[in-house]
Write a protein that holds these residues in place. Structure first.
Motif, PDB file in Angstrom:
ATOM      1  N   GLY A  12       2.270   4.668   4.932  1.00 33.90           N
ATOM      2  CA  GLY A  12       2.121   6.114   4.935  1.00 33.90           C
ATOM      3  C   GLY A  12       2.207   6.739   3.545  1.00 33.90           C
ATOM      4  O   GLY A  12       1.929   7.921   3.373  1.00 33.90           O
ATOM      5  N   TYR A  13       2.585   5.944   2.549  1.00 34.28           N
ATOM      6  CA  TYR A  13       2.736   6.461   1.186  1.00 34.28           C
ATOM      7  C   TYR A  13       1.927   5.642   0.179  1.00 34.28           C
ATOM      8  O   TYR A  13       2.194   5.685  -1.020  1.00 34.28           O
ATOM      9  CB  TYR A  13       4.220   6.448   0.793  1.00 34.28           C
ATOM     10  CG  TYR A  13       5.046   7.361   1.655  1.00 34.28           C
ATOM     11  CD1 TYR A  13       5.210   8.698   1.313  1.00 34.28           C
ATOM     12  CD2 TYR A  13       5.633   6.911   2.824  1.00 34.28           C
ATOM     13  CE1 TYR A  13       5.951   9.551   2.118  1.00 34.28           C
ATOM     14  CE2 TYR A  13       6.379   7.753   3.637  1.00 34.28           C
ATOM     15  CZ  TYR A  13       6.528   9.069   3.273  1.00 34.28           C
ATOM     16  OH  TYR A  13       7.254   9.917   4.067  1.00 34.28           O
ATOM     17  N   GLU A  14       0.922   4.918   0.652  1.00 40.14           N
ATOM     18  CA  GLU A  14       0.141   4.022  -0.190  1.00 40.14           C
ATOM     19  C   GLU A  14      -0.627   4.746  -1.297  1.00 40.14           C
ATOM     20  O   GLU A  14      -0.919   4.162  -2.331  1.00 40.14           O
ATOM     21  CB  GLU A  14      -0.848   3.201   0.645  1.00 40.14           C
ATOM     22  CG  GLU A  14      -0.211   2.272   1.636  1.00 40.14           C
ATOM     23  CD  GLU A  14       0.011   2.911   3.003  1.00 40.14           C
ATOM     24  OE1 GLU A  14      -0.108   4.152   3.139  1.00 40.14           O
ATOM     25  OE2 GLU A  14       0.313   2.166   3.929  1.00 40.14           O
ATOM     26  N   LYS A  15      -0.942   6.005  -1.084  1.00 37.73           N
ATOM     27  CA  LYS A  15      -1.738   6.733  -2.091  1.00 37.73           C
ATOM     28  C   LYS A  15      -0.875   7.263  -3.239  1.00 37.73           C
ATOM     29  O   LYS A  15      -1.401   7.767  -4.219  1.00 37.73           O
ATOM     30  CB  LYS A  15      -2.511   7.877  -1.435  1.00 37.73           C
ATOM     31  CG  LYS A  15      -1.652   8.980  -0.875  1.00 37.73           C
ATOM     32  CD  LYS A  15      -2.514  10.059  -0.230  1.00 37.73           C
ATOM     33  CE  LYS A  15      -1.635  11.180   0.312  1.00 37.73           C
ATOM     34  NZ  LYS A  15      -2.421  12.246   0.891  1.00 37.73           N
ATOM     35  N   HIS A  16       0.442   7.131  -3.131  1.00 35.31           N
ATOM     36  CA  HIS A  16       1.355   7.641  -4.159  1.00 35.31           C
ATOM     37  C   HIS A  16       1.887   6.505  -5.027  1.00 35.31           C
ATOM     38  O   HIS A  16       2.020   5.374  -4.574  1.00 35.31           O
ATOM     39  CB  HIS A  16       2.547   8.346  -3.510  1.00 35.31           C
ATOM     40  CG  HIS A  16       2.168   9.474  -2.619  1.00 35.31           C
ATOM     41  ND1 HIS A  16       1.711  10.673  -3.094  1.00 35.31           N
ATOM     42  CD2 HIS A  16       2.159   9.578  -1.261  1.00 35.31           C
ATOM     43  CE1 HIS A  16       1.441  11.475  -2.081  1.00 35.31           C
ATOM     44  NE2 HIS A  16       1.692  10.834  -0.954  1.00 35.31           N
ATOM     45  N   GLU A  17       2.201   6.837  -6.279  1.00 36.26           N
ATOM     46  CA  GLU A  17       2.886   5.870  -7.132  1.00 36.26           C
ATOM     47  C   GLU A  17       4.304   5.683  -6.585  1.00 36.26           C
ATOM     48  O   GLU A  17       4.821   6.543  -5.855  1.00 36.26           O
ATOM     49  CB  GLU A  17       2.937   6.377  -8.574  1.00 36.26           C
ATOM     50  CG  GLU A  17       1.588   6.381  -9.244  1.00 36.26           C
ATOM     51  CD  GLU A  17       1.650   6.815 -10.698  1.00 36.26           C
ATOM     52  OE1 GLU A  17       2.749   7.185 -11.183  1.00 36.26           O
ATOM     53  OE2 GLU A  17       0.608   6.784 -11.356  1.00 36.26           O
ATOM     54  N   CYS A  18       4.940   4.590  -6.937  1.00 31.45           N
ATOM     55  CA  CYS A  18       6.244   4.239  -6.370  1.00 31.45           C
ATOM     56  C   CYS A  18       7.279   5.357  -6.504  1.00 31.45           C
ATOM     57  O   CYS A  18       7.958   5.694  -5.530  1.00 31.45           O
ATOM     58  CB  CYS A  18       6.774   2.967  -7.019  1.00 31.45           C
ATOM     59  SG  CYS A  18       5.864   1.495  -6.545  1.00 31.45           S
ATOM     60  N   GLY A  19       7.401   5.937  -7.680  1.00 29.32           N
ATOM     61  CA  GLY A  19       8.386   7.002  -7.895  1.00 29.32           C
ATOM     62  C   GLY A  19       8.146   8.209  -7.014  1.00 29.32           C
ATOM     63  O   GLY A  19       9.074   8.762  -6.411  1.00 29.32           O
TER      64      GLY A  19
END
Length: 97
Positions: A12-19
């Motif tokens: 669900g957060y694959e499009k965001h950088e880790c931070g």
């Protein structure tokens, strides 16, 4: 804490950088914990409310210190809506005090 610039592997957060993903996950968990806490307060569940608050505080402190997969999974499991808003949950089974 410094995070990689890679994209997140968390569902669900694959499009965001880790931070950024960690920041958004923390926000989601905090909002969900507040929603559950407010709901428990409304239903006057004395001991259940106190137990929830104690566990919530420990988990949120742990999340701030260590936002790893295990801690995030533990928080998401504890604050899962199905756990708190189903027929036999603490919210619906507990007695008003």
């Amino acid at each position: 804490m410094e995070y990689y610039k890679n994209k997140s592997d968390y569902s669900g957060y694959e499009k965001h950088e880790c931070g950024e993903a960690v920041k958004r996950i923390r926000q989601q968990i905090k909002r969900q914990s507040e929603l559950i806490g407010n709901n428990l307060r409304t239903n006057y569940l004395g001991d259940d409310l106190e137990n929830f608050i104690t566990a919530r505080d420990v988990l949120l402190d742990e999340l701030v210190e260590h936002s790893d997969y295990a801690t995030i999974a533990k928080c998401l499991e504890f604050f899962d809506k199905k756990k708190w808003y189903t027929k036999n949950s603490a919210r619906t089974v507990g007695e008003k005090k």
